[in-house]
Design a protein around this motif. Structure first.
Motif, PDB file in Angstrom:
ATOM      1  N   PRO A 110       0.835  -1.209   0.000  1.00  0.00           N
ATOM      2  CA  PRO A 110       0.000   0.000   0.000  1.00  0.00           C
ATOM      3  C   PRO A 110       0.869   1.259   0.000  1.00  0.00           C
ATOM      4  O   PRO A 110       1.969   1.269   0.558  1.00  0.00           O
ATOM      5  CB  PRO A 110      -0.769  -0.114   1.312  1.00  0.00           C
ATOM      6  CG  PRO A 110      -0.740  -1.553   1.666  1.00  0.00           C
ATOM      7  CD  PRO A 110       0.567  -2.072   1.147  1.00  0.00           C
ATOM      8  N   ALA A 111       0.368   2.306  -0.624  1.00  0.00           N
ATOM      9  CA  ALA A 111       1.095   3.573  -0.675  1.00  0.00           C
ATOM     10  C   ALA A 111       1.450   4.022   0.736  1.00  0.00           C
ATOM     11  O   ALA A 111       0.605   4.027   1.631  1.00  0.00           O
ATOM     12  CB  ALA A 111       0.259   4.635  -1.375  1.00  0.00           C
ATOM     13  N   GLY A 112       2.712   4.351   0.948  1.00  0.00           N
ATOM     14  CA  GLY A 112       3.200   4.798   2.246  1.00  0.00           C
ATOM     15  C   GLY A 112       3.854   3.701   3.064  1.00  0.00           C
ATOM     16  O   GLY A 112       4.634   3.990   3.969  1.00  0.00           O
ATOM     17  N   ALA A 113       3.558   2.443   2.764  1.00  0.00           N
ATOM     18  CA  ALA A 113       4.114   1.336   3.552  1.00  0.00           C
ATOM     19  C   ALA A 113       5.626   1.229   3.408  1.00  0.00           C
ATOM     20  O   ALA A 113       6.314   0.825   4.338  1.00  0.00           O
ATOM     21  CB  ALA A 113       3.454   0.016   3.164  1.00  0.00           C
ATOM     22  N   ALA A 114       6.159   1.584   2.247  1.00  0.00           N
ATOM     23  CA  ALA A 114       7.598   1.468   2.007  1.00  0.00           C
ATOM     24  C   ALA A 114       8.335   2.789   2.228  1.00  0.00           C
ATOM     25  O   ALA A 114       9.472   2.950   1.773  1.00  0.00           O
ATOM     26  CB  ALA A 114       7.856   0.937   0.599  1.00  0.00           C
ATOM     27  N   GLU A 115       7.688   3.717   2.919  1.00  0.00           N
ATOM     28  CA  GLU A 115       8.342   4.988   3.243  1.00  0.00           C
ATOM     29  C   GLU A 115       9.652   4.707   3.973  1.00  0.00           C
ATOM     30  O   GLU A 115       9.688   3.945   4.934  1.00  0.00           O
ATOM     31  CB  GLU A 115       7.428   5.835   4.129  1.00  0.00           C
ATOM     32  CG  GLU A 115       7.905   7.243   4.338  1.00  0.00           C
ATOM     33  CD  GLU A 115       7.719   8.093   3.090  1.00  0.00           C
ATOM     34  OE1 GLU A 115       8.582   8.949   2.849  1.00  0.00           O
ATOM     35  OE2 GLU A 115       6.732   7.897   2.370  1.00  0.00           O
ATOM     36  N   GLY A 116      10.748   5.259   3.497  1.00  0.00           N
ATOM     37  CA  GLY A 116      12.051   5.067   4.127  1.00  0.00           C
ATOM     38  C   GLY A 116      12.817   3.852   3.628  1.00  0.00           C
ATOM     39  O   GLY A 116      13.953   3.643   4.038  1.00  0.00           O
ATOM     40  N   VAL A 117      12.227   3.047   2.758  1.00  0.00           N
ATOM     41  CA  VAL A 117      12.939   1.910   2.183  1.00  0.00           C
ATOM     42  C   VAL A 117      13.833   2.440   1.061  1.00  0.00           C
ATOM     43  O   VAL A 117      13.357   3.062   0.123  1.00  0.00           O
ATOM     44  CB  VAL A 117      11.962   0.839   1.650  1.00  0.00           C
ATOM     45  CG1 VAL A 117      12.712  -0.272   0.931  1.00  0.00           C
ATOM     46  CG2 VAL A 117      11.119   0.272   2.792  1.00  0.00           C
ATOM     47  N   GLU A 118      15.128   2.202   1.182  1.00  0.00           N
ATOM     48  CA  GLU A 118      16.112   2.767   0.263  1.00  0.00           C
ATOM     49  C   GLU A 118      16.984   1.674  -0.347  1.00  0.00           C
ATOM     50  O   GLU A 118      17.188   0.630   0.277  1.00  0.00           O
ATOM     51  CB  GLU A 118      17.025   3.747   1.018  1.00  0.00           C
ATOM     52  CG  GLU A 118      16.320   4.910   1.669  1.00  0.00           C
ATOM     53  CD  GLU A 118      15.811   5.929   0.673  1.00  0.00           C
ATOM     54  OE1 GLU A 118      16.359   5.986  -0.448  1.00  0.00           O
ATOM     55  OE2 GLU A 118      14.867   6.660   1.005  1.00  0.00           O
ATOM     56  N   PRO A 119      17.538   1.923  -1.546  1.00  0.00           N
ATOM     57  CA  PRO A 119      18.491   0.964  -2.112  1.00  0.00           C
ATOM     58  C   PRO A 119      19.617   0.673  -1.127  1.00  0.00           C
ATOM     59  O   PRO A 119      20.112   1.572  -0.440  1.00  0.00           O
ATOM     60  CB  PRO A 119      19.010   1.683  -3.362  1.00  0.00           C
ATOM     61  CG  PRO A 119      17.853   2.547  -3.774  1.00  0.00           C
ATOM     62  CD  PRO A 119      17.272   3.037  -2.469  1.00  0.00           C
ATOM     63  N   GLY A 120      19.976  -0.608  -1.034  1.00  0.00           N
ATOM     64  CA  GLY A 120      20.995  -1.049  -0.089  1.00  0.00           C
ATOM     65  C   GLY A 120      20.419  -1.617   1.186  1.00  0.00           C
ATOM     66  O   GLY A 120      21.084  -2.378   1.888  1.00  0.00           O
ATOM     67  N   ASP A 121      19.169  -1.258   1.526  1.00  0.00           N
ATOM     68  CA  ASP A 121      18.488  -1.837   2.688  1.00  0.00           C
ATOM     69  C   ASP A 121      18.153  -3.299   2.394  1.00  0.00           C
ATOM     70  O   ASP A 121      18.224  -3.754   1.247  1.00  0.00           O
ATOM     71  CB  ASP A 121      17.180  -1.106   2.992  1.00  0.00           C
ATOM     72  CG  ASP A 121      17.374   0.307   3.525  1.00  0.00           C
ATOM     73  OD1 ASP A 121      18.517   0.709   3.801  1.00  0.00           O
ATOM     74  OD2 ASP A 121      16.353   1.020   3.646  1.00  0.00           O
ATOM     75  N   THR A 122      17.731  -4.011   3.418  1.00  0.00           N
ATOM     76  CA  THR A 122      17.281  -5.386   3.276  1.00  0.00           C
ATOM     77  C   THR A 122      15.792  -5.447   3.550  1.00  0.00           C
ATOM     78  O   THR A 122      15.305  -4.839   4.504  1.00  0.00           O
ATOM     79  CB  THR A 122      18.024  -6.314   4.250  1.00  0.00           C
ATOM     80  OG1 THR A 122      19.423  -6.254   3.966  1.00  0.00           O
ATOM     81  CG2 THR A 122      17.557  -7.754   4.132  1.00  0.00           C
ATOM     82  N   VAL A 123      15.067  -6.169   2.702  1.00  0.00           N
ATOM     83  CA  VAL A 123      13.648  -6.463   2.931  1.00  0.00           C
ATOM     84  C   VAL A 123      13.485  -7.964   2.741  1.00  0.00           C
ATOM     85  O   VAL A 123      13.919  -8.520   1.729  1.00  0.00           O
ATOM     86  CB  VAL A 123      12.733  -5.691   1.955  1.00  0.00           C
ATOM     87  CG1 VAL A 123      11.285  -6.141   2.105  1.00  0.00           C
ATOM     88  CG2 VAL A 123      12.835  -4.190   2.215  1.00  0.00           C
ATOM     89  N   ARG A 124      12.887  -8.606   3.738  1.00  0.00           N
ATOM     90  CA  ARG A 124      12.718 -10.056   3.693  1.00  0.00           C
ATOM     91  C   ARG A 124      11.265 -10.434   3.922  1.00  0.00           C
ATOM     92  O   ARG A 124      10.548  -9.739   4.625  1.00  0.00           O
ATOM     93  CB  ARG A 124      13.589 -10.720   4.757  1.00  0.00           C
ATOM     94  CG  ARG A 124      15.069 -10.460   4.560  1.00  0.00           C
ATOM     95  CD  ARG A 124      15.944 -11.146   5.581  1.00  0.00           C
ATOM     96  NE  ARG A 124      15.641 -10.648   6.921  1.00  0.00           N
ATOM     97  CZ  ARG A 124      15.619 -11.421   8.011  1.00  0.00           C
ATOM     98  NH1 ARG A 124      15.865 -12.700   7.930  1.00  0.00           N
ATOM     99  NH2 ARG A 124      15.356 -10.906   9.186  1.00  0.00           N
ATOM    100  N   VAL A 125      10.870 -11.549   3.311  1.00  0.00           N
ATOM    101  CA  VAL A 125       9.561 -12.146   3.566  1.00  0.00           C
ATOM    102  C   VAL A 125       9.820 -13.350   4.459  1.00  0.00           C
ATOM    103  O   VAL A 125      10.548 -14.270   4.081  1.00  0.00           O
ATOM    104  CB  VAL A 125       8.865 -12.577   2.261  1.00  0.00           C
ATOM    105  CG1 VAL A 125       7.513 -13.195   2.567  1.00  0.00           C
ATOM    106  CG2 VAL A 125       8.718 -11.388   1.314  1.00  0.00           C
ATOM    107  N   LEU A 126       9.241 -13.318   5.649  1.00  0.00           N
ATOM    108  CA  LEU A 126       9.477 -14.370   6.639  1.00  0.00           C
ATOM    109  C   LEU A 126       8.215 -15.184   6.859  1.00  0.00           C
ATOM    110  O   LEU A 126       7.122 -14.616   6.991  1.00  0.00           O
ATOM    111  CB  LEU A 126       9.915 -13.751   7.967  1.00  0.00           C
ATOM    112  CG  LEU A 126      11.137 -12.826   7.922  1.00  0.00           C
ATOM    113  CD1 LEU A 126      11.381 -12.218   9.296  1.00  0.00           C
ATOM    114  CD2 LEU A 126      12.367 -13.584   7.440  1.00  0.00           C
ATOM    115  N   ASP A 127       8.374 -16.520   6.944  1.00  0.00           N
ATOM    116  CA  ASP A 127       7.217 -17.347   7.277  1.00  0.00           C
ATOM    117  C   ASP A 127       7.027 -17.346   8.792  1.00  0.00           C
ATOM    118  O   ASP A 127       7.759 -16.657   9.512  1.00  0.00           O
ATOM    119  CB  ASP A 127       7.355 -18.755   6.690  1.00  0.00           C
ATOM    120  CG  ASP A 127       8.444 -19.589   7.336  1.00  0.00           C
ATOM    121  OD1 ASP A 127       9.005 -19.187   8.388  1.00  0.00           O
ATOM    122  OD2 ASP A 127       8.746 -20.671   6.790  1.00  0.00           O
ATOM    123  N   GLY A 128       6.059 -18.088   9.267  1.00  0.00           N
ATOM    124  CA  GLY A 128       5.740 -18.093  10.692  1.00  0.00           C
ATOM    125  C   GLY A 128       6.878 -18.540  11.587  1.00  0.00           C
ATOM    126  O   GLY A 128       6.942 -18.184  12.759  1.00  0.00           O
TER     127      GLY A 128
END
Length: 127
Positions: free
Chosen positions: A99-117
């Motif tokens: 959703p718009a605004g959810a990735a505010e502050g996410v910048e190239p070089g950062d890490t974003v992961r999808v984690l299971d339970g």
């Protein structure tokens, strides 16, 4: 499942807790087109088998989104895409739509992961 942002030199934060995968050809082609809403805690994750330039369009998507392009969990690009007319492109083996605004502050070089339970990283497990 949840999507977690780990900024360089910052503290971890959760971007989404409702995660859907668009791993099939049809679900990837459809993406968010024709949906009427986009819950605030939701992420649509596109996993691909290899790194390539990946484009997104907003035709038939009636709301703004944030898009994040990842290579093995590292952010290569992040962009706000406006409803109906937005276009974005980045190098990735995983692309997230939030959703718009959810990735505010996410910048190239950062890490974003999808984690299971269990906390296992499933970011690049598809495709």
């Amino acid at each position: 499942m949840r999507v977690v942002h780990e900024p360089t030199g910052g503290s971890e934060r959760t971007l989404a807790t409702a995660v859907e995968f668009a791993d099939g050809l049809l679900s990837q082609a459809r993406g968010l087109m024709f949906r009427r809403s986009f819950p605030g805690d939701y992420a649509l994750v596109f996993r691909f088998g290899r790194v390539a330039n990946r484009g997104l369009h907003m035709v038939f998507v009636p709301f703004d989104i944030d898009a994040v392009w990842l290579v093995d969990g590292e952010v290569t690009a992040s962009k706000r895409l406006p409803a109906w007319r937005g276009l974005g492109r980045g190098r990735a083996n995983t692309v997230l739509e939030l959703p718009a605004g959810a990735a505010e502050g996410v910048e190239p070089g950062d890490t974003v992961r999808v984690l299971d339970g269990d906390g296992t990283d499933v970011t690049t497990g598809g495709g």
